[in-house]
Design a protein around this motif. Structure first.
Motif, PDB file in Angstrom:
ATOM      1  N   SER A 120     -59.225 -81.804 -89.643  1.00 43.17           N
ATOM      2  CA  SER A 120     -59.715 -83.360 -89.584  1.00 43.17           C
ATOM      3  C   SER A 120     -60.424 -84.058 -90.546  1.00 43.17           C
ATOM      4  N   ILE A 121     -61.210 -83.282 -91.456  1.00 49.54           N
ATOM      5  CA  ILE A 121     -61.891 -83.917 -92.654  1.00 49.54           C
ATOM      6  C   ILE A 121     -61.006 -84.290 -93.509  1.00 49.54           C
ATOM      7  N   VAL A 122     -59.881 -83.526 -93.954  1.00 47.62           N
ATOM      8  CA  VAL A 122     -58.863 -83.753 -95.060  1.00 47.62           C
ATOM      9  C   VAL A 122     -58.141 -85.016 -94.746  1.00 47.62           C
ATOM     10  N   TYR A 123     -57.864 -85.383 -93.498  1.00 43.86           N
ATOM     11  CA  TYR A 123     -56.984 -86.803 -93.378  1.00 43.86           C
ATOM     12  C   TYR A 123     -58.007 -87.958 -93.634  1.00 43.86           C
ATOM     13  N   ILE A 124     -59.217 -87.899 -93.219  1.00 44.03           N
ATOM     14  CA  ILE A 124     -60.097 -88.932 -93.579  1.00 44.03           C
ATOM     15  C   ILE A 124     -60.407 -89.146 -94.933  1.00 44.03           C
ATOM     16  N   TYR A 125     -60.367 -88.038 -95.412  1.00 46.23           N
ATOM     17  CA  TYR A 125     -60.996 -87.998 -96.912  1.00 46.23           C
ATOM     18  C   TYR A 125     -59.776 -88.680 -97.790  1.00 46.23           C
ATOM     19  N   THR A 126     -58.502 -88.203 -97.288  1.00 45.48           N
ATOM     20  CA  THR A 126     -57.336 -88.504 -98.250  1.00 45.48           C
ATOM     21  C   THR A 126     -57.314 -90.029 -98.058  1.00 45.48           C
ATOM     22  N   ALA A 127     -57.472 -90.587 -96.686  1.00 42.63           N
ATOM     23  CA  ALA A 127     -57.525 -92.130 -96.643  1.00 42.63           C
ATOM     24  C   ALA A 127     -58.309 -92.889 -97.527  1.00 42.63           C
ATOM     25  N   GLU A 128     -59.606 -92.318 -97.211  1.00 48.05           N
ATOM     26  CA  GLU A 128     -60.758 -93.010 -98.028  1.00 48.05           C
ATOM     27  C   GLU A 128     -60.512 -92.975 -99.533  1.00 48.05           C
ATOM     28  N   ILE A 129     -59.872 -92.074-100.117  1.00 48.78           N
ATOM     29  CA  ILE A 129     -60.012 -92.186-101.698  1.00 48.78           C
ATOM     30  C   ILE A 129     -58.931 -92.948-102.200  1.00 48.78           C
ATOM     31  N   TYR A 130     -57.512 -93.083-101.399  1.00 45.46           N
ATOM     32  CA  TYR A 130     -56.529 -93.953-101.964  1.00 45.46           C
ATOM     33  C   TYR A 130     -56.698 -95.271-101.672  1.00 45.46           C
ATOM     34  N   PRO A 131     -56.407 -96.256-102.612  1.00 48.02           N
ATOM     35  CA  PRO A 131     -56.771 -97.893-102.408  1.00 48.02           C
ATOM     36  C   PRO A 131     -55.273 -98.327-101.334  1.00 48.02           C
ATOM     37  N   THR A 132     -55.616 -99.461-100.892  1.00 41.32           N
ATOM     38  CA  THR A 132     -54.848-100.064 -99.829  1.00 41.32           C
ATOM     39  C   THR A 132     -53.516-100.039-100.448  1.00 41.32           C
ATOM     40  N   VAL A 133     -53.257-100.499-101.605  1.00 43.52           N
ATOM     41  CA  VAL A 133     -51.853-100.554-102.272  1.00 43.52           C
ATOM     42  C   VAL A 133     -50.912 -99.393-102.437  1.00 43.52           C
ATOM     43  N   LEU A 134     -51.874 -98.360-102.205  1.00 43.90           N
ATOM     44  CA  LEU A 134     -51.202 -96.973-102.454  1.00 43.90           C
ATOM     45  C   LEU A 134     -51.406 -95.945-101.299  1.00 43.90           C
ATOM     46  N   ARG A 135     -52.224 -96.539-100.340  1.00 48.34           N
ATOM     47  CA  ARG A 135     -52.767 -95.523 -99.461  1.00 48.34           C
ATOM     48  C   ARG A 135     -51.778 -94.752 -98.592  1.00 48.34           C
TER      49      ARG A 135
END
Length: 493
Positions: free
Chosen positions: A391-406
């Protein structure tokens, strides 16, 4: 693009608009709960024995009797105590054909790999909402066609399409919710929301399978559940963040003004400034930039090894109850992770729970067979740790990448995870040679991934990056890429 969170701060952090969007998007995840795990029942091997022809054995020669005892020349008899029929009983996937069951499971994960790669490209090009609903339709059709499979090969081919459509639903809906909701609701959505609703589908599956013991009927029923999502098209909006990157500012403002009306707040005359169409990004852009490449490769290792660990639960007993228990043990993990993610750094949490999960895997091998309850307790502890990390890794990944590459970034990381998932059935199969091997391999890889994870940037309480330039402000990544292990906070220059 400017600061999206600042421009939309007048909406508040909660309100009718956010709660409605939250619940409607979360219902989509219920379908991924049932459709990813029915192979547990459809591919289970019931008790079976060789079909013995009704003949007088005293009239047979010794060599004929020996052949009858060594090979099932006349087929098999299967117990119908648990399953009326499934792919094992229909196509005799036992003995020399036993390998076809884990192979079928692997085709689902190959589909996850393909879907992760394709959905990110499609979602960033055509929009998150369209991909979510097209994928729902594709999943419905794929599962329905799979129920009409006339051979094991057709079943595997259709399973690939099921996997591709399912992961596409999950990633696109996850990103859509991340971009639509406020900071407060985003954490709730990406932990307790998305995963808990997935768990609802997971917990419902064994009861549906218990009521429907024929595999073809079961799949047909599961496929029809997608029909209930059709009306949601008119209630779930497109991502305003994505619309702005496409230069469609008026459409983005219309969605925000509708949100303001539902939340009973007044929107300013101008919400977003006009911008040109942003550069179109592809998967190669995720790997071109040195800084982004560092994050992607480290996250990919993390998720990939974690994918192996998700397949460790192997409890004896009633398969329907075991599936339900396996699902329900995830609920407290999602609740705890929701609370922790509001207060604790993602990097520390992820590494900690990966160590717990991997450590438990390494400990299980030392438990004597006479202490089965201890082994089960350790497995549940490991499952708790894995669920927390998942559950942590999904939100972590979404928060790290910018909108144009998320979406592309999440798809690429998810693709790396699927490589682990594809091999997982065969890693577990090592247990037929030595029961210790699967635990050693998966435990070691999980702990190794927790060590690599410490080099990722922190994203707690940081606004979602909109552009590649904002993402590259993560100084820890820049310095790590240059060989300097200097830990600084996100956004400092």
């Amino acid at each position: 693009m400017g600061d999206y969170d600042e421009n939309t701060a007048f909406l508040g952090q909660t309100g009718p608009y956010f709660w409605t969007t939250f619940f409607l998007l979360n219902t989509v995840f219920v379908s991924t709960g049932f459709n990813g795990l029915y192979i547990v029942f459809v591919g289970a091997a019931p008790k079976h024995h060789c079909l013995i022809p009704d003949v007088n054995l005293t009239e047979y020669r010794l060599d004929v009797v020996r052949n009858l005892s060594e090979r099932c020349l006349d087929g098999w008899n299967y117990s119908k105590e648990i399953y009326q029929s499934n792919i094992v009983t229909e196509w005799d996937l036992v003995c020399d054909n036993q390998w076809k069951v884990p192979f079928a499971s692997s085709t689902l994960f190959v589909g996850y790999l393909v879907g992760s790669l394709i959905s990110g490209q499609l979602s960033d090009r055509f929009g998150r909402k369209k991909v979510v609903f097209i994928s729902l339709g594709a999943q419905c059709v794929s599962v329905l066609l799979q129920s009409f499979s006339h051979s094991w090969r057709m079943f595997c081919v259709m399973f690939l399409f099921v996997g591709a459509s399912q992961i596409s639903i999950y990633i696109s809906a996850f990103v859509l919710g991340t971009e639509l909701l406020s900071k407060t609701m985003r954490v709730l959505f990406t932990t307790l929301g998305a995963f808990l609703f997935y768990c609802i589908g997971y917990m419902t599956l064994p009861w549906i399978a218990y009521a429907i013991r024929d595999w073809r009927t079961l799949l047909a029923v599961l496929s029809t559940t997608a029909v209930v999502y059709i009306p949601l098209w008119w209630f779930i909006p497109e991502s305003p963040r994505w619309l702005i990157t496409q230069g469609r500012v008026e459409e983005a403002e219309a969605i925000i003004r509708d949100a303001a009306r539902k939340n009973k707040v007044e929107a300013p005359p101008v919400i977003f400034k006009e911008t040109g169409v942003s550069k179109k990004f592809t998967m190669l852009d995720v790997l071109k930039s040195k800084n982004i490449r560092c994050i992607t490769l480290m996250m990919a290792i993390n998720i990939g090894y974690f994918g192996l660990s998700l397949n460790t639960s192997n409890l004896s007993g009633n398969p329907f109850m075991n599936c339900f228990l396996s699902a329900i043990t995830e609920v407290p993990a999602y609740i705890v992770s929701t609370w922790l993610l509001k207060k604790c750094p993602r990097r520390v949490l992820l590494s900690s729970f990966l160590v717990i999960g991997g450590g438990v895997l390494l400990l299980i091998q030392f438990i004597p067979r006479t202490l089965q309850y201890v082994a089960v307790a350790l497995e549940m502890t490991g499952k708790f740790g894995f669920t927390m990390a998942f559950s942590i890794v999904y939100i972590y990944t979404a928060e790290i990448y910018p909108t144009v590459l998320r979406n592309i970034g999440m798809g690429l990381c998810s693709s790396a995870a699927r490589i682990g998932s594809i091999t997982a059935p065969y890693v577990i199969y090592l247990g037929t040679y030595n029961k210790v091997l699967p635990y050693v391999v998966m435990g070691s890889l999980t702990i190794a991934s927790s060590v690599v994870n410490v080099f990722l940037p922190e994203s707690l309480n940081k606004a979602l990056p909109e552009t590649v330039e904002q993402m590259q402000e993560s100084e820890i990544c820049r310095k790590w890429c240059k060989g300097q292990l200097i830990y600084t906070t996100w956004g400092q220059v």
